[in-house]
Design a protein around this motif. Structure first.
Motif, PDB file in Angstrom:
ATOM      1  N   PRO A   1      -5.054  -2.240 -18.609  1.00 17.38           N
ATOM      2  CA  PRO A   1      -4.284  -3.349 -18.030  1.00 17.38           C
ATOM      3  C   PRO A   1      -3.621  -2.945 -16.709  1.00 17.38           C
ATOM      4  O   PRO A   1      -3.238  -1.788 -16.523  1.00 17.38           O
ATOM      5  CB  PRO A   1      -3.213  -3.648 -19.087  1.00 17.38           C
ATOM      6  N   LEU A   2      -3.485  -3.902 -15.801  1.00 21.37           N
ATOM      7  CA  LEU A   2      -2.870  -3.618 -14.503  1.00 21.37           C
ATOM      8  C   LEU A   2      -1.472  -3.023 -14.647  1.00 21.37           C
ATOM      9  O   LEU A   2      -1.061  -2.184 -13.852  1.00 21.37           O
ATOM     10  CB  LEU A   2      -2.801  -4.882 -13.654  1.00 21.37           C
ATOM     11  N   ARG A   3      -0.741  -3.458 -15.648  1.00 21.41           N
ATOM     12  CA  ARG A   3       0.604  -2.918 -15.884  1.00 21.41           C
ATOM     13  C   ARG A   3       0.540  -1.404 -16.068  1.00 21.41           C
ATOM     14  O   ARG A   3       1.330  -0.659 -15.484  1.00 21.41           O
ATOM     15  CB  ARG A   3       1.231  -3.585 -17.113  1.00 21.41           C
TER      16      ARG A   3
ATOM     17  N   SER B   1     -14.272  -0.817   1.032  1.00 18.76           N
ATOM     18  CA  SER B   1     -14.083  -0.643  -0.405  1.00 18.76           C
ATOM     19  C   SER B   1     -14.925  -1.598  -1.242  1.00 18.76           C
ATOM     20  O   SER B   1     -15.109  -1.370  -2.432  1.00 18.76           O
ATOM     21  CB  SER B   1     -12.607  -0.842  -0.761  1.00 18.76           C
ATOM     22  N   GLY B   2     -15.381  -2.693  -0.632  1.00 17.22           N
ATOM     23  CA  GLY B   2     -16.104  -3.704  -1.391  1.00 17.22           C
ATOM     24  C   GLY B   2     -15.182  -4.595  -2.205  1.00 17.22           C
ATOM     25  O   GLY B   2     -15.625  -5.328  -3.087  1.00 17.22           O
ATOM     26  N   VAL B   3     -13.890  -4.536  -1.920  1.00 14.18           N
ATOM     27  CA  VAL B   3     -12.889  -5.328  -2.625  1.00 14.18           C
ATOM     28  C   VAL B   3     -12.496  -6.501  -1.726  1.00 14.18           C
ATOM     29  O   VAL B   3     -12.145  -6.293  -0.566  1.00 14.18           O
ATOM     30  CB  VAL B   3     -11.648  -4.463  -2.964  1.00 14.18           C
ATOM     31  N   PRO B   4     -12.549  -7.735  -2.216  1.00 11.48           N
ATOM     32  CA  PRO B   4     -12.191  -8.894  -1.382  1.00 11.48           C
ATOM     33  C   PRO B   4     -10.757  -8.821  -0.860  1.00 11.48           C
ATOM     34  O   PRO B   4      -9.869  -8.262  -1.515  1.00 11.48           O
ATOM     35  CB  PRO B   4     -12.346 -10.082  -2.334  1.00 11.48           C
ATOM     36  N   VAL B   5     -10.534  -9.397   0.301  1.00 11.95           N
ATOM     37  CA  VAL B   5      -9.207  -9.424   0.911  1.00 11.95           C
ATOM     38  C   VAL B   5      -8.189 -10.046  -0.037  1.00 11.95           C
ATOM     39  O   VAL B   5      -7.066  -9.563  -0.162  1.00 11.95           O
ATOM     40  CB  VAL B   5      -9.241 -10.178   2.267  1.00 11.95           C
ATOM     41  N   SER B   6      -8.570 -11.112  -0.725  1.00 12.09           N
ATOM     42  CA  SER B   6      -7.639 -11.765  -1.653  1.00 12.09           C
ATOM     43  C   SER B   6      -7.203 -10.800  -2.760  1.00 12.09           C
ATOM     44  O   SER B   6      -6.048 -10.821  -3.194  1.00 12.09           O
ATOM     45  CB  SER B   6      -8.272 -13.016  -2.259  1.00 12.09           C
ATOM     46  N   THR B   7      -8.118  -9.946  -3.197  1.00  8.22           N
ATOM     47  CA  THR B   7      -7.786  -8.963  -4.231  1.00  8.22           C
ATOM     48  C   THR B   7      -6.845  -7.903  -3.667  1.00  8.22           C
ATOM     49  O   THR B   7      -5.920  -7.461  -4.350  1.00  8.22           O
ATOM     50  CB  THR B   7      -9.061  -8.323  -4.800  1.00  8.22           C
ATOM     51  N   LEU B   8      -7.074  -7.507  -2.419  1.00  9.94           N
ATOM     52  CA  LEU B   8      -6.168  -6.546  -1.776  1.00  9.94           C
ATOM     53  C   LEU B   8      -4.751  -7.125  -1.697  1.00  9.94           C
ATOM     54  O   LEU B   8      -3.775  -6.426  -1.978  1.00  9.94           O
ATOM     55  CB  LEU B   8      -6.663  -6.185  -0.379  1.00  9.94           C
ATOM     56  N   HIS B   9      -4.645  -8.397  -1.331  1.00  8.53           N
ATOM     57  CA  HIS B   9      -3.338  -9.055  -1.295  1.00  8.53           C
ATOM     58  C   HIS B   9      -2.696  -9.029  -2.683  1.00  8.53           C
ATOM     59  O   HIS B   9      -1.504  -8.736  -2.818  1.00  8.53           O
ATOM     60  CB  HIS B   9      -3.464 -10.510  -0.838  1.00  8.53           C
TER      61      HIS B   9
ATOM     62  N   TYR C   1      -3.320  -6.923  -5.226  1.00  5.89           N
ATOM     63  CA  TYR C   1      -2.937  -5.551  -5.575  1.00  5.89           C
ATOM     64  C   TYR C   1      -1.644  -5.155  -4.872  1.00  5.89           C
ATOM     65  O   TYR C   1      -0.778  -4.506  -5.454  1.00  5.89           O
ATOM     66  CB  TYR C   1      -4.038  -4.563  -5.215  1.00  5.89           C
ATOM     67  N   GLU C   2      -1.522  -5.552  -3.620  1.00  6.08           N
ATOM     68  CA  GLU C   2      -0.309  -5.217  -2.880  1.00  6.08           C
ATOM     69  C   GLU C   2       0.902  -5.928  -3.497  1.00  6.08           C
ATOM     70  O   GLU C   2       1.957  -5.332  -3.660  1.00  6.08           O
ATOM     71  CB  GLU C   2      -0.476  -5.581  -1.414  1.00  6.08           C
ATOM     72  N   SER C   3       0.737  -7.187  -3.867  1.00  7.17           N
ATOM     73  CA  SER C   3       1.845  -7.939  -4.475  1.00  7.17           C
ATOM     74  C   SER C   3       2.243  -7.348  -5.827  1.00  7.17           C
ATOM     75  O   SER C   3       3.386  -7.502  -6.255  1.00  7.17           O
ATOM     76  CB  SER C   3       1.479  -9.414  -4.638  1.00  7.17           C
ATOM     77  N   GLN C   4       1.308  -6.661  -6.478  1.00  8.33           N
ATOM     78  CA  GLN C   4       1.576  -6.053  -7.782  1.00  8.33           C
ATOM     79  C   GLN C   4       2.066  -4.609  -7.676  1.00  8.33           C
ATOM     80  O   GLN C   4       2.279  -3.949  -8.692  1.00  8.33           O
ATOM     81  CB  GLN C   4       0.314  -6.100  -8.645  1.00  8.33           C
ATOM     82  N   GLY C   5       2.198  -4.111  -6.454  1.00 13.38           N
ATOM     83  CA  GLY C   5       2.697  -2.747  -6.260  1.00 13.38           C
ATOM     84  C   GLY C   5       1.644  -1.668  -6.461  1.00 13.38           C
ATOM     85  O   GLY C   5       1.980  -0.496  -6.598  1.00 13.38           O
TER      86      GLY C   5
END
Length: 153
Positions: free
Chosen positions: A56-58, A8-16, A18-22
Motif C-alpha cells: 500500500p502507498l501508506r 521513468s515511463g510514469v505519467p505526469v498526473s501520477t508524478l503529481h 506521488y508528490e501530493s502523497q509525499g
C-alpha cells in the motif's frame, strides 16, 4: 516534470499524485519549471515495484520517509526496505494461495454463508447471525461500516 515522466515511463498526473502523497519531492525554478532530484528516477522505480507487489502507498511512504530525496539510496537502504515489506508480502501470498486453493468450491455458489462453505463460513459459524452473506473477508481485514458491521449483507 515532462522529462522525468518520459525517462521513468510514469505519467505526469501520477508524478503529481506521488508528490501530493509525499513520495516524491521537487522544486520550482525561477522560470516556474518543475525540477526533481536525480535520485527521483530510482525512487520512482522502487515505488512502482512496491505497488506491483501490492504494498500500500501508506507503507511505501512510511519506508521512503527515512530516505533522503536528494541522494540515491544505497543497496543497504533498498535491502532494508525489502526486508520491512517481506512479512506483509508473505502473509498476502499465503492468503491468496488459500483463496486460490479453496475457490473452486465457491465459484457459482452465489451465497457466501452456506453451511458447507469452507472459504467463508467454516463449520457454519455464521448461521447464528442469520441468513445471507455475512463476511466479505474471512480474515476480518475489511473495515467495519458505520454500524459496526463488517463486509456485506
Amino acid at each position: 516534470m515532462g522529462q522525468l515522466a518520459e525517462r521513468s515511463g510514469v505519467p505526469v498526473s501520477t508524478l503529481h499524485f506521488y508528490e501530493s502523497q509525499g513520495l516524491l519531492e521537487g522544486w520550482r525554478t525561477p522560470a516556474n519549471h518543475r525540477r526533481y532530484f536525480r535520485a527521483s528516477l530510482r525512487r520512482l522505480a522502487l515505488i512502482r515495484v512496491a505497488q506491483r507487489a501490492g504494498v500500500p502507498l501508506r507503507e511505501i511512504r512510511e519506508q521512503l520517509s527515512a530516505l533522503p530525496h536528494d541522494e540515491v539510496a544505497s543497496p543497504e537502504d533498498w535491502a532494508r526496505l525489502a526486508e520491512n515489506w517481506r512479512t506483509g508480502l508473505t502473509a498476502r501470498i499465503e492468503r491468496l494461495t488459500r483463496l486460490r486453493d479453496q475457490m473452486e468450491g465457491c465459484i457459482g455458489c452465489g451465497c457466501l454463508s452456506v453451511s458447507r462453505c469452507p472459504l467463508r463460513n467454516p463449520g457454519d459459524a455464521l448461521a447464528a447471525l442469520g441468513p445471507g452473506a455475512r463476511l466479505l473477508d474471512p480474515e476480518g481485514e475489511q473495515e467495519a461500516d458505520e454500524d459496526g458491521r463488517r463486509g456485506g449483507a
